[in-house]
Write an enzyme that holds these catalytic residues in place. Structure first.
Site, PDB file in Angstrom:
ATOM      1  N   SER A 125     -10.755   0.060   3.641  1.00 18.82           N
ATOM      2  CA  SER A 125     -10.037  -0.174   4.904  1.00 18.82           C
ATOM      3  C   SER A 125      -9.506   1.164   5.422  1.00 18.82           C
ATOM      4  O   SER A 125      -8.905   1.918   4.659  1.00 18.82           O
ATOM      5  CB  SER A 125      -8.843  -1.098   4.681  1.00 18.82           C
ATOM      6  OG  SER A 125      -9.298  -2.303   4.147  1.00 18.82           O
TER       7      SER A 125
ATOM      8  N   GLU B  54      -5.038   4.594   6.328  1.00 17.35           N
ATOM      9  CA  GLU B  54      -4.844   4.360   4.886  1.00 17.35           C
ATOM     10  C   GLU B  54      -5.333   5.529   4.022  1.00 17.35           C
ATOM     11  O   GLU B  54      -4.567   6.027   3.198  1.00 17.35           O
ATOM     12  CB  GLU B  54      -5.533   3.050   4.469  1.00 17.35           C
ATOM     13  CG  GLU B  54      -5.233   2.706   3.015  1.00 17.35           C
ATOM     14  CD  GLU B  54      -6.015   1.519   2.488  1.00 17.35           C
ATOM     15  OE1 GLU B  54      -5.906   0.431   3.044  1.00 17.35           O
ATOM     16  OE2 GLU B  54      -6.720   1.705   1.485  1.00 17.35           O
TER      17      GLU B  54
ATOM     18  N   ARG C  32       0.824  -1.229   0.000  1.00 19.40           N
ATOM     19  CA  ARG C  32       0.000   0.000   0.000  1.00 19.40           C
ATOM     20  C   ARG C  32       0.852   1.272   0.000  1.00 19.40           C
ATOM     21  O   ARG C  32       0.515   2.263   0.652  1.00 19.40           O
ATOM     22  CB  ARG C  32      -0.954   0.048   1.194  1.00 19.40           C
ATOM     23  CG  ARG C  32      -2.005  -0.962   1.248  1.00 19.40           C
ATOM     24  CD  ARG C  32      -2.968  -0.993   0.058  1.00 19.40           C
ATOM     25  NE  ARG C  32      -3.618  -2.260   0.070  1.00 19.40           N
ATOM     26  CZ  ARG C  32      -3.104  -3.356  -0.494  1.00 19.40           C
ATOM     27  NH1 ARG C  32      -1.986  -3.301  -1.199  1.00 19.40           N
ATOM     28  NH2 ARG C  32      -3.727  -4.491  -0.400  1.00 19.40           N
TER      29      ARG C  32
HETATM   30  C1  LIG Z   1     -15.642   0.419  -0.682  1.00 20.12           C
HETATM   31  C2  LIG Z   1     -14.158   0.603  -0.898  1.00 20.12           C
HETATM   32  C3  LIG Z   1     -13.352  -0.504  -1.071  1.00 20.12           C
HETATM   33  C4  LIG Z   1     -11.966  -0.344  -1.289  1.00 20.12           C
HETATM   34  N1  LIG Z   1     -11.206  -1.460  -1.456  1.00 20.12           N
HETATM   35  C5  LIG Z   1      -9.869  -1.342  -1.679  1.00 20.12           C
HETATM   36  C6  LIG Z   1      -9.056  -2.497  -1.848  1.00 20.12           C
HETATM   37  O1  LIG Z   1      -9.530  -3.624  -1.836  1.00 20.12           O
HETATM   38  N2  LIG Z   1      -7.736  -2.319  -2.044  1.00 20.12           N
HETATM   39  C7  LIG Z   1      -7.176  -1.080  -2.104  1.00 20.12           C
HETATM   40  O2  LIG Z   1      -5.947  -0.994  -2.280  1.00 20.12           O
HETATM   41  N3  LIG Z   1      -7.918   0.038  -1.942  1.00 20.12           N
HETATM   42  C8  LIG Z   1      -9.250  -0.060  -1.743  1.00 20.12           C
HETATM   43  N4  LIG Z   1     -10.031   1.063  -1.558  1.00 20.12           N
HETATM   44  C9  LIG Z   1      -9.387   2.392  -1.568  1.00 20.12           C
HETATM   45  C10 LIG Z   1      -9.479   3.124  -2.928  1.00 20.12           C
HETATM   46  O3  LIG Z   1     -10.534   2.670  -3.708  1.00 20.12           O
HETATM   47  C11 LIG Z   1      -8.190   3.007  -3.746  1.00 20.12           C
HETATM   48  O4  LIG Z   1      -7.095   3.478  -3.003  1.00 20.12           O
HETATM   49  C12 LIG Z   1      -8.286   3.781  -5.070  1.00 20.12           C
HETATM   50  O5  LIG Z   1      -7.167   3.530  -5.870  1.00 20.12           O
HETATM   51  C13 LIG Z   1      -8.401   5.302  -4.862  1.00 20.12           C
HETATM   52  O6  LIG Z   1      -8.716   5.854  -6.126  1.00 20.12           O
HETATM   53  P1  LIG Z   1      -9.406   7.264  -6.300  1.00 20.12           P
HETATM   54  O7  LIG Z   1      -9.369   7.584  -7.762  1.00 20.12           O
HETATM   55  O8  LIG Z   1     -10.743   7.266  -5.673  1.00 20.12           O
HETATM   56  O9  LIG Z   1      -8.389   8.194  -5.524  1.00 20.12           O
HETATM   57  P2  LIG Z   1      -8.708   9.437  -4.556  1.00 20.12           P
HETATM   58  O10 LIG Z   1      -9.415   8.947  -3.349  1.00 20.12           O
HETATM   59  O11 LIG Z   1      -9.358  10.533  -5.309  1.00 20.12           O
HETATM   60  O12 LIG Z   1      -7.229   9.869  -4.146  1.00 20.12           O
HETATM   61  C14 LIG Z   1      -6.476   9.103  -3.233  1.00 20.12           C
HETATM   62  C15 LIG Z   1      -5.083   9.745  -3.087  1.00 20.12           C
HETATM   63  O13 LIG Z   1      -4.366   9.616  -4.303  1.00 20.12           O
HETATM   64  C16 LIG Z   1      -4.038  10.912  -4.838  1.00 20.12           C
HETATM   65  N5  LIG Z   1      -4.222  10.820  -6.296  1.00 20.12           N
HETATM   66  C17 LIG Z   1      -5.319  10.358  -6.945  1.00 20.12           C
HETATM   67  N6  LIG Z   1      -5.103  10.375  -8.277  1.00 20.12           N
HETATM   68  C18 LIG Z   1      -3.851  10.860  -8.455  1.00 20.12           C
HETATM   69  C19 LIG Z   1      -3.044  11.124  -9.602  1.00 20.12           C
HETATM   70  N7  LIG Z   1      -3.493  10.893 -10.841  1.00 20.12           N
HETATM   71  N8  LIG Z   1      -1.795  11.628  -9.418  1.00 20.12           N
HETATM   72  C20 LIG Z   1      -1.320  11.885  -8.165  1.00 20.12           C
HETATM   73  N9  LIG Z   1      -2.052  11.658  -7.045  1.00 20.12           N
HETATM   74  C21 LIG Z   1      -3.293  11.150  -7.184  1.00 20.12           C
HETATM   75  C22 LIG Z   1      -4.991  11.884  -4.180  1.00 20.12           C
HETATM   76  O14 LIG Z   1      -4.430  13.182  -4.132  1.00 20.12           O
HETATM   77  C23 LIG Z   1      -5.135  11.253  -2.796  1.00 20.12           C
HETATM   78  O15 LIG Z   1      -4.047  11.572  -1.987  1.00 20.12           O
HETATM   79  C24 LIG Z   1     -11.404   0.944  -1.334  1.00 20.12           C
HETATM   80  C25 LIG Z   1     -12.234   2.073  -1.163  1.00 20.12           C
HETATM   81  C26 LIG Z   1     -13.603   1.894  -0.948  1.00 20.12           C
HETATM   82  C27 LIG Z   1     -14.478   3.102  -0.772  1.00 20.12           C
END
Ligand SMILES: Cc1cc2nc3c(=O)[nH]c(=O)nc-3n(C[C@H](O)[C@H](O)[C@H](O)COP(=O)(O)OP(=O)(O)OC[C@H]3O[C@@H](n4cnc5c(N)ncnc54)[C@H](O)[C@@H]3O)c2cc1C
Length: 348
Positions: free
Chosen positions: A237, A343, A164
């Site tokens: 998580s 996380e 992670r």
């Molecule tokens: C129901 C649920 C289940 C989940 N299950 C998992 C799982 O099984 N495994 C797992 O690893 N994660 C899981 N997650 C967490 C999440 O979905 C992931 O971390 C996902 O990759 C975040 O993507 P996002 O586009 O929503 O990022 P955001 O939430 O919009 O951003 C997250 C972080 O990344 C940064 N960021 C986003 N895009 C960029 C970019 N292009 N360049 C630089 N920085 C950037 C943002 O500034 C922020 O700091 C889960 C979340 C939820 C709500």
């Protein structure tokens, strides 16, 4: 110079899965690299901080909002090329990549089905689930280097991927991910490494069967986005599974036995991690520190199905959520001598 449409005072809560937090003072949606570059230049010229928003599924927005520029990633190009090569703009929904890969019988992301968010965020925390991590299939990440405002490509080996984490997570002030190149395995077998998954799929299962099973398991734990699920407002998580030295793990297990939380130290769950380290189960630590599934503090609480995710029931604040997370961390530290790391990222 592209035409930048900067908006003011845009509510961010609806753009996150937690549904919490205040507005962005300045906000722009970017759908190509030129606009991304102009947006960051504009912020620099105005003397403003800037932050990147993907799908908002791993983000906590403070109640006071964000005083700089929030850049929403909408770079939507997606190409599936011969030989399992996939090039995805940062704004492509992750699910389009998983579905596109499985429909072509390309292996490598089948266990990552159901993870919300966008392609550009997947390298940030090296998303993983059910025994698979995205770093296994990332060939190259194209980034905008914030300091020089130049684009460059980083090979997977330069991204410092770990559990992670990545270079991008540890140095968020340095890089914006604009696209990712994945190397999938056409015709390859699916990954069935995780015990819970192996118990539920037949031997030789297709990629599609693996995906369906993963989605079913995730649904049971409220880990897919489903507006009808009362637990749907979460960020997945909330804590990482702590990775500690073997002696710290022993100490913590002995403390648990002394406090009569278990009848013997061996009963504290532990899993081998890299370099002789030990991974502890954050959910187990939380429950055994006295927080049952479904514990509530006003408008926030623990998921009813497992103790690793915090959930917002509506009408709450980010401060309440963070205060509850602090309470959990403090109790786990006191009970087990282990620090839990959050996380989801705080938009700060
Ligand atoms: C129901 C649920 C289940 C989940 N299950 C998992 C799982 O099984 N495994 C797992 O690893 N994660 C899981 N997650 C967490 C999440 O979905 C992931 O971390 C996902 O990759 C975040 O993507 P996002 O586009 O929503 O990022 P955001 O939430 O919009 O951003 C997250 C972080 O990344 C940064 N960021 C986003 N895009 C960029 C970019 N292009 N360049 C630089 N920085 C950037 C943002 O500034 C922020 O700091 C889960 C979340 C939820 C709500």
């Amino acid at each position: 110079m592209t035409k930048l449409e900067i908006q003011r005072d845009v509510p961010l809560a609806p753009l996150t899965t937690l549904g919490l937090g205040g507005p962005a003072k300045h906000f722009v949606r970017v759908d190509d690299e030129a606009t991304l570059l102009d947006a960051l230049r504009w912020a620099a010229d105005e003397g403003l901080r800037s932050a990147i928003l993907g799908g908002g599924s791993n983000l906590i927005v403070p109640d006071e909002g964000y005083s700089g520029l929030v850049v929403q990633m909408a770079l939507g190009d997606l190409e599936f090329q011969a030989g399992g090569r996939v090039i995805a703009g940062a704004g492509v929904p992750w699910t389009s990549i998983v579905d596109g890969a499985i429909s072509r019988a390309w292996a490598g992301v089948e266990c990552l089905a159901g993870i919300p968010g966008l392609a550009g965020a997947t390298p940030i925390q090296n998303v993983g689930a059910y025994g698979q991590e995205v770093a296994e299939v990332i060939a190259e990440v194209r980034v905008l280097r914030r300091e020089t405002l130049t684009f460059e490509s980083l090979a997977s080996a330069d991204c410092v991927f770990g559990y992670r984490t990545s270079l991008f997570k540890s140095r968020p002030e340095c890089y914006v991910v604009s696209s990712v190149r994945f190397a999938l395995r056409p015709g390859g077998p699916g990954a069935v490494r995780y015990t819970e998954l192996a118990k539920n799929v037949p031997v030789g299962a297709s990629l599609d069967e693996i995906r369906s099973t993963v989605l079913a398991l995730r649904r049971e734990k409220s880990m897919v986005l489903d507006a009808d699920d009362p637990n749907h407002r979460s960020a997945g998580s909330f804590f990482l599974n702590p990775v500690v030295s073997a002696s710290e793990a022993d100490r913590s297990a002995e403390q648990a036995a002394r406090e009569r939380l278990v009848s013997a130290p061996e009963l504290v769950p532990r899993f081998p991690a890299t370099d002789g380290h030990v991974k502890l189960a954050a959910g187990w630590l939380i429950e055994n520190a006295g927080f049952q599934k479904g514990t509530r503090r006003g408008a926030v609480g623990l998921l009813t199905k497992h103790a690793l995710a915090l959930v917002h029931h509506g009408g709450g604040t980010s401060s309440e959520l963070l205060a509850f997370a602090d309470e959990i961390r403090a109790r786990v530290r006191e009970r087990f001598g282990v620090d839990l790391e959050r996380e989801p990222r705080l938009l700060a």
